[in-house]
Write an enzyme that holds these catalytic residues in place. Structure first.
Site, PDB file in Angstrom:
ATOM      1  N   ASN A 197       6.627  -3.881   0.665  1.00 35.15           N
ATOM      2  CA  ASN A 197       5.879  -3.249  -0.768  1.00 35.15           C
ATOM      3  C   ASN A 197       6.754  -2.230  -0.957  1.00 35.15           C
ATOM      4  OD1 ASN A 197       4.511  -1.998  -2.665  1.00 35.15           O
ATOM      5  ND2 ASN A 197       2.666  -1.402  -1.295  1.00 35.15           N
ATOM      6  N   TRP A 198       7.576  -2.473  -1.993  1.00 38.16           N
ATOM      7  CA  TRP A 198       8.709  -1.250  -2.456  1.00 38.16           C
ATOM      8  C   TRP A 198       8.152  -0.298  -3.339  1.00 38.16           C
ATOM      9  CZ3 TRP A 198      13.669  -4.330  -4.157  1.00 38.16           C
ATOM     10  CH2 TRP A 198      14.216  -4.971  -3.126  1.00 38.16           C
ATOM     11  N   LYS A 199       6.730  -0.375  -3.709  1.00 36.74           N
ATOM     12  CA  LYS A 199       6.238   0.704  -4.582  1.00 36.74           C
ATOM     13  C   LYS A 199       6.979   0.781  -5.801  1.00 36.74           C
ATOM     14  CE  LYS A 199       3.529   2.014  -0.593  1.00 36.74           C
ATOM     15  NZ  LYS A 199       2.774   3.017  -0.079  1.00 36.74           N
ATOM     16  N   HIS A 229      -4.218  -2.566  -3.995  1.00 31.50           N
ATOM     17  CA  HIS A 229      -3.573  -1.539  -2.831  1.00 31.50           C
ATOM     18  C   HIS A 229      -4.536  -0.335  -3.124  1.00 31.50           C
ATOM     19  CE1 HIS A 229      -0.753   1.317  -1.418  1.00 31.50           C
ATOM     20  NE2 HIS A 229      -0.278   0.141  -0.709  1.00 31.50           N
ATOM     21  N   GLU A 249      -3.571   2.667  -3.393  1.00 32.00           N
ATOM     22  CA  GLU A 249      -2.721   3.736  -4.532  1.00 32.00           C
ATOM     23  C   GLU A 249      -3.292   3.084  -5.813  1.00 32.00           C
ATOM     24  OE1 GLU A 249       1.407   3.138  -3.359  1.00 32.00           O
ATOM     25  OE2 GLU A 249       0.893   4.355  -1.577  1.00 32.00           O
ATOM     26  N   GLU A 294      -5.355  -1.530   5.414  1.00 33.30           N
ATOM     27  CA  GLU A 294      -4.314  -0.332   5.464  1.00 33.30           C
ATOM     28  C   GLU A 294      -5.105   0.908   5.290  1.00 33.30           C
ATOM     29  OE1 GLU A 294      -0.305  -1.458   3.552  1.00 33.30           O
ATOM     30  OE2 GLU A 294      -1.641  -1.075   2.009  1.00 33.30           O
ATOM     31  N   GLY A 300       2.109   5.956   4.359  1.00 35.23           N
ATOM     32  CA  GLY A 300       2.996   6.877   3.913  1.00 35.23           C
ATOM     33  C   GLY A 300       2.803   8.410   4.635  1.00 35.23           C
ATOM     34  N   SER A 325       2.306   3.205   7.598  1.00 35.43           N
ATOM     35  CA  SER A 325       3.158   3.778   8.447  1.00 35.43           C
ATOM     36  C   SER A 325       3.843   3.001   9.614  1.00 35.43           C
ATOM     37  CB  SER A 325       2.828   5.336   9.058  1.00 35.43           C
ATOM     38  OG  SER A 325       2.434   6.104   8.003  1.00 35.43           O
ATOM     39  N   GLY A 345       5.450  -0.294   3.696  1.00 34.43           N
ATOM     40  CA  GLY A 345       5.820   0.314   2.624  1.00 34.43           C
ATOM     41  C   GLY A 345       7.257   0.952   2.887  1.00 34.43           C
ATOM     42  N   GLY A 346       7.467   2.054   2.945  1.00 34.74           N
ATOM     43  CA  GLY A 346       8.454   3.189   3.309  1.00 34.74           C
ATOM     44  C   GLY A 346       9.708   2.467   4.011  1.00 34.74           C
TER      45      GLY A 346
END
Ligand code: PGA
Length: 252
Positions: free
Chosen positions: A9-11, A94, A96, A166, A172, A213, A234-235
């Site tokens: 997930n590149w956001k 998600h 966010e 999640e 993150g 994470s 993610g990251g």
């Protein structure tokens, strides 16, 4: 047997040029890893460019959100049909989006339902916040998100979807859940809820990922758990070496 699944997930990261560069390097290595469903979820603006680069590979493409209506006066939104022109997958609900963009169980449910008619596979995200976790409400929150997110959807459809557990406090933050703890929620809450809503076979067919994470160094801990089938990353999905190593680690 559930096929392992890893999605990046590149956001809100990467311009088209940056996305091309990343995929060019990443795809070369990901193609070598077999027996895993691999999915990249770049921002909308990069979907077309990334789709072209992934053509002919076994790497799938996903979007990070969509609207539930087919078309109409919804400024700034993207419809399921538009997403399905490029993608096979779509991340829905998600945390966010729930926290910053007002998504509710009800809107998430409409979006999940809308994937049925256009052949998209939803990656439905669920997870409790830190406050909910500390108040001992994990089971209540996660089972409600699964129940409400899938409300009204038939067993045949649900068997093919992907769910990502999640915990919001792990996203993150560099503070991942332990493998054991994540597996307990997946087994005792998510799969149990699916069994109650449908039947055991459905619960056992759905792929459930862990997200929050995940890095190359802890990925194996999650993938060695019996009820966790992969990761939503993610990251670490923005780094070739990390994402490739995480994908390799699914081969438990
Ligand atoms: P993270 O994000 O890996 O950066 O914690 C995971 C996600 O939000 O899907």
């Amino acid at each position: 047997m559930r096929t392992p699944f890893v999605a990046g997930n590149w956001k809100m990261n990467k311009t088209v040029e940056e996305a091309r560069l990343l995929v060019f390097e990443m795809a070369r290595e990901l193609r070598e890893i077999k027996g895993v469903e691999k999915v990249l979820c770049p921002p909308f603006t990069a979907l077309l460019a990334v789709a072209a680069l992934l053509e002919g590979t076994d790497i799938g493409l996903g979007a990070q959100n969509m609207h539930w209506e087919e078309k109409g006066a919804f400024t700034g939104e993207t419809s399921p049909l538009m997403v399905a022109e490029f993608c096979r997958y779509v991340i829905l609900g998600h945390s966010e989006r729930r926290a910053y963009f007002g998504e509710t169980d009800e809107t998430v449910n409409k979006k999940v339902g809308a994937t049925r008619t256009c052949g998209l596979i939803p990656i439905l995200c669920v997870g409790e916040t830190l406050a909910e976790n500390e108040a001992g409400r994990t089971t209540e929150v996660v089972s409600r998100q699964v129940r409400e997110g899938l409300k009204g959807l038939e067993a045949g459809f649900t068997s093919g979807i992907v769910i990502a557990y999640e915990p919001v406090w792990a996203i993150g933050t560099g503070r991942a859940s332990s493998g054991e703890n994540a597996n307990a929620v997946v087994q005792d809450v998510i799969r149990k809820t699916l069994t109650e809503m449908y039947r055991e076979e459905v619960s056992q067919a759905v792929r459930v990922l862990y997200g929050g994470s995940v890095t190359a160094s802890d990925a194996a801990e999650f993938f060695s758990q019996p009820d966790i089938d992969g990761a939503l990353v993610g990251g670490a999905s923005l780094r070739v070496d990390e994402f490739v190593a995480i994908t390799r680690a699914t081969m438990k």
